[in-house]
Design an enzyme around this catalytic site. Sequence first.
Site, PDB file in Angstrom:
ATOM      1  N   ASP A  44       0.837  -1.184   0.000  1.00 40.44           N
ATOM      2  CA  ASP A  44       0.000   0.000   0.000  1.00 40.44           C
ATOM      3  C   ASP A  44       0.887   1.254   0.000  1.00 40.44           C
ATOM      4  O   ASP A  44       1.891   1.314   0.720  1.00 40.44           O
ATOM      5  CB  ASP A  44      -0.883  -0.024   1.252  1.00 40.44           C
ATOM      6  CG  ASP A  44      -1.902   1.078   1.288  1.00 40.44           C
ATOM      7  OD1 ASP A  44      -2.765   1.112   0.403  1.00 40.44           O
ATOM      8  OD2 ASP A  44      -1.839   1.915   2.210  1.00 40.44           O
ATOM      9  N   GLU A  82       1.577   0.314  -4.961  1.00 40.94           N
ATOM     10  CA  GLU A  82       1.069   1.580  -5.488  1.00 40.94           C
ATOM     11  C   GLU A  82       2.218   2.584  -5.587  1.00 40.94           C
ATOM     12  O   GLU A  82       2.848   2.883  -4.564  1.00 40.94           O
ATOM     13  CB  GLU A  82      -0.012   2.137  -4.559  1.00 40.94           C
ATOM     14  CG  GLU A  82      -1.249   1.267  -4.456  1.00 40.94           C
ATOM     15  CD  GLU A  82      -2.255   1.815  -3.459  1.00 40.94           C
ATOM     16  OE1 GLU A  82      -3.464   1.805  -3.780  1.00 40.94           O
ATOM     17  OE2 GLU A  82      -1.846   2.263  -2.366  1.00 40.94           O
TER      18      GLU A  82
END
Length: 503
Positions: A319, A348
């Site tokens: 994340d 990400e």
Amino acid sequence: MEHKDYQLVHKKLGFIYNEEETIFRVWSPIKDEIYLLLYKNQDTIQRKAYGMTKQEDGVHEIILKGDYKGYYYTYLIDKNLEVTDPYCIASSLNSNRCAIIDLQDSNPKGWEEHPIPTGNNGCDAIIYEVHIKDFTWHQTSGIKNRGKFLGMIEKNTNYKGITTGVSHLKELGVTHIHLLPVYDFLTVKEEKEYFDIDNNYNWGYDPELYNVVEGSYATIPEEPINRIKELKQMIMGLHKEGLKVIIDVVYNHTYRAQSSNFNIIMPGYYHRIDENGNFSDGSGCGNELATEKVMVKKFIMDSILYWVNEFKIDGLRFDLMALIDTDTVKEIISCVKEIKPDILIYGEPWAAGPTILPFEQTTIKGTQKNQSFAFFNDDFRNAIKGENNGESLGFSQGNLDYKPNTQIGIAGSIAYNNTHVGFAANPAETINYINSHDDLIIYDDMRRAFPYMDKEGIERLNKLAFSILFTSQGIPFIHAGNEFLRTKNMRNNTYNQPISVNV
């Protein structure tokens, strides 16, 4: 409080259990006194306090002789602040106390020798992202253990002849199951009586105890061993079906900041603090972990290696990976690939706000080149379906302005020629997707773009979008329900919305 950095401590932190003794270790060179608080069970208020010995390396340690399996513990800081151990691997309900366990008790029958799938590496992977509770909670799933780890692997279930559960996953032909967070998170009550309450729901990006399994997905959440064993049973069951397992990890922020166990044990060290003494907030969640500091990096490395080795996982999804400094990412990749060469790692390539981490240390597009990990390709996503949550249309919706970017994505986002240049050195570095758990799911996005189109028209557009995705170079990724026009009733960020919206 501003800290210099410290020397790396190589000792194993947390607790080390055997039948003869248990060792407890916690690192805090700035604290002179730390007490171990020991409880016989998770409910009693009666406890014994033991002063820990501070060593030169800043580790506070105590050895208790005897068999303490089944006991619970916390630490007392500054004589009035009781906190959990960031390194603990088992806990009571709702993360209140750490549990002393023997990990051998958590292995289901056949765990050690069960076959782990091989193949489907790189661009041969097809990733299916799913939330444990979403997948089987509804009655129409036909699942006995609805919304639980065990429900994920119940076989031969259906609704009016349509396969559900793991049978559906097999029928789809996906290769990797990407699980939204299965570690302990704070905003869901774990007691069984709260499980079916509509608002008792969260995606899980609010980490509390990083090495503890989330209890709400277990059938007996009050038993610390049960949740570990059932997660292993689920992983083993998916492996036996030929499906690899990816877990979602959130090493960019903690749910709590000032009152987190990290910050109480070692104030101002584990988080990035700006020149005004405030928490840097590149995560959009109130804080960031200072991954560049040696003992923060040690915690992250120890945590990742615990999940990889103990749970036999096949992949990691990071994340807000931009907030993890590039040196730490390189070390993670190197260490994990040495243990499991075919592990799939992606994340990400962005943050959720400004960060004090220097730009050149952020893990963004371009830093992945030839480094054996991949990034979510938001450029390709936006080209296919239009600006995320915006008003613009994408190529699949008739906007030819997005044709060049769509072509770049189809070619694997590599430097294909002078006019088609992407961020990747090779197609295995791009995760091609149309939507993930975040933002409008594609069916709702199509309804937004074409509010007067009938269902058959929306279905054709959906098929066009995914035909582009699945015929492009790179690693295809779909979110659970994309395959049957799942809707979230036009809500674009349902992380804490009711289960009735998310199911």
